[in-house]
Design an enzyme around this catalytic site. Structure first.
Site, PDB file in Angstrom:
ATOM      1  N   TYR A  27       0.840  -1.204   0.000  1.00 16.90           N
ATOM      2  CA  TYR A  27       0.000   0.000   0.000  1.00 16.90           C
ATOM      3  C   TYR A  27       0.874   1.253   0.000  1.00 16.90           C
ATOM      4  CZ  TYR A  27      -2.626   3.840   2.089  1.00 16.90           C
ATOM      5  OH  TYR A  27      -3.152   5.080   2.358  1.00 16.90           O
ATOM      6  N   GLY A  84       3.593  -5.575   9.659  1.00 17.30           N
ATOM      7  CA  GLY A  84       3.807  -4.305   8.970  1.00 17.30           C
ATOM      8  C   GLY A  84       3.565  -3.066   9.813  1.00 17.30           C
TER       9      GLY A  84
END
Ligand code: NAD
Ligand code: UDP
Length: 334
Positions: free
Chosen positions: A141, A284
């Site tokens: 992303y 993450g």
């Protein structure tokens, strides 16, 4: 002339459309409603349902509207999903930017304000994070958004399309009158999930990790109210309108709150017990993300109105209490 808002049916986009209209702008919205809601769009905006990647559709919108500038929110933004489906993110986010800039250039539209993210920095080397710090994303992303920033840079060099990249930290809250708010399916963000527990829709909150190198072991984040964020977009548009060069700005409060502190604040605001348990770390997640936001304040003249997370949570709770099913409670929902 009109401002074209891409993703104007989404959470942040709908609040920005609303603020633009309150400030007297003529607004057109493009959204494919993949995560957004038609009912969230201010009725004074003209709505075109379609995909940013569909160049024929976008050319028709640009032919029809006299567009002065673009504000671009249309993207996928769920980090764990991007780890599993990176190509979905590069296709929609990065691919969408390429199509958009081609159409903008063909129609001689040379100003764009862009939703970037703290996720472009990855694991920071220093706190607070400055705009000039290294951008090393730790998930697809963030990488897709960093690529979008770079594509805009080279399109500026080649075609003179000027951009402002606004790197948001954690966005929360809702319009204080409760008429629009956050409604994602599935919901992944901390504040709305905590409020789902407060409302009895979930049994408990799972806090993702309490073994981080932070004062209470849980992640620390920097929260900014969605309306303050919306106002920053209007300031960024004005910045480009008066002829400034392309630039990037962090949007945050410069104050960090841990996940445990957010839970306590929500318990205070709602008066509900909000059961919570500790769970494993989420892949993450950087330990601490706090913005240096003095650049936006100094150069754009940004003055956030909500400087207390209790106030931010209060507006989100007002939306939740008045719209327990989100936009399903509203006529014309998609
Ligand atoms: P959202 O999902 O509510 O809004 C995105 C909107 O874009 C939706 O209405 C969706 O239907 C639309 N859309 C997506 N792809 C499209 C396409 N190809 N064509 C047309 N429309 C499309 O998300 P949000 O929380 O409002 O976030 C808006 C932007 O802000 C995103 O770009 C996101 O990356 C960025 N951002 C959000 C946060 C946050 O905390 N919410 C933080 C940092 C950055
Ligand atoms: N978080 C959590 N439980 C949840 C959702 C989020 O503990 O159910 C944590 C998440 O690990 C992060 C913080 O809340 O530390 C903010 O997460 P969010 O997804 O809202 O935003 P992000 O920081 O990922 O942009």
């Amino acid at each position: 002339m009109a401002i074209l808002v891409l993703g104007g049916a989404g959470y942040i986009g709908s609040h920005t459309v609303d603020r633009l209209i309150e400030n007297g702008y003529d607004v057109a919205v493009v959204d494919n409603l993949v995560t957004g809601h038609k009912a969230a769009i201010n009725s004074k905006a003209r709505f075109y349902e379609g995909d940013v990647r569909d160049k024929d559709f976008m050319n028709r919108v640009f032919d029809k509207e006299d567009i002065e500038g673009v504000i671009h929110f249309a993207a996928f933004s769920v980090v764990p999903e991007s780890m599993e489906k990176p190509l979905k993110y590069f296709d929609n986010n990065t691919g969408g930017m390429i199509s958009l800039l081609e159409v903008m250039n063909a129609h001689n539209v040379k100003k764009i304000v862009f939703s970037s993210t703290a996720a472009t920095y990855g694991e920071p080397k220093q706190i607070p994070i400055k705009e000039t710090d290294p951008q090393v994303p730790t998930n697809p992303y963030g990488e897709s958004k960093l690529a979008m920033e770079k594509i805009m840079h080279w399109s500026d060099v080649a075609y003179g399309i000027k951009f402002v990249a606004l790197r948001y930290f954690n966005v929360a809250g809702a319009k204080p009158d409760g008429s629009i708010g956050e409604d994602h399916h599935p919901e992944t963000h901390l504040v709305p999930i905590i409020l789902q527990v407060a409302a009895g829709e979930r049994d408990e909150l799972t806090i993702f990790g309490d073994d981080y190198d932070t004062p209470d072991g849980t992640n620390v984040r920097d929260y900014v109210h969605v309306l303050d964020l919306a106002d920053a977009h209007i300031l960024a548009l004005k910045y480009l309108q008066v002829g400034h060069d392309s630039d990037a700005f962090n949007l945050g409060s410069s104050t960090g709150f841990s996940n445990k502190q957010m839970l306590d604040a929500a318990r205070d605001v709602t008066g509900k017990p909000i059961p919570a348990k500790m769970g494993p770390r989420r892949a993450g997640d950087p330990s601490t993300l706090i913005a240096a936001s003095d650049k936006a304040r100094k150069i754009l003249g940004w003055k956030p109105q909500f400087d207390d997370v209790h106030e931010i949570i209060k507006t989100a709770w007002n939306w939740k209490e008045t719209h327990p099913k989100g936009y399903d409670d509203r006529k014309g929902n998609q």
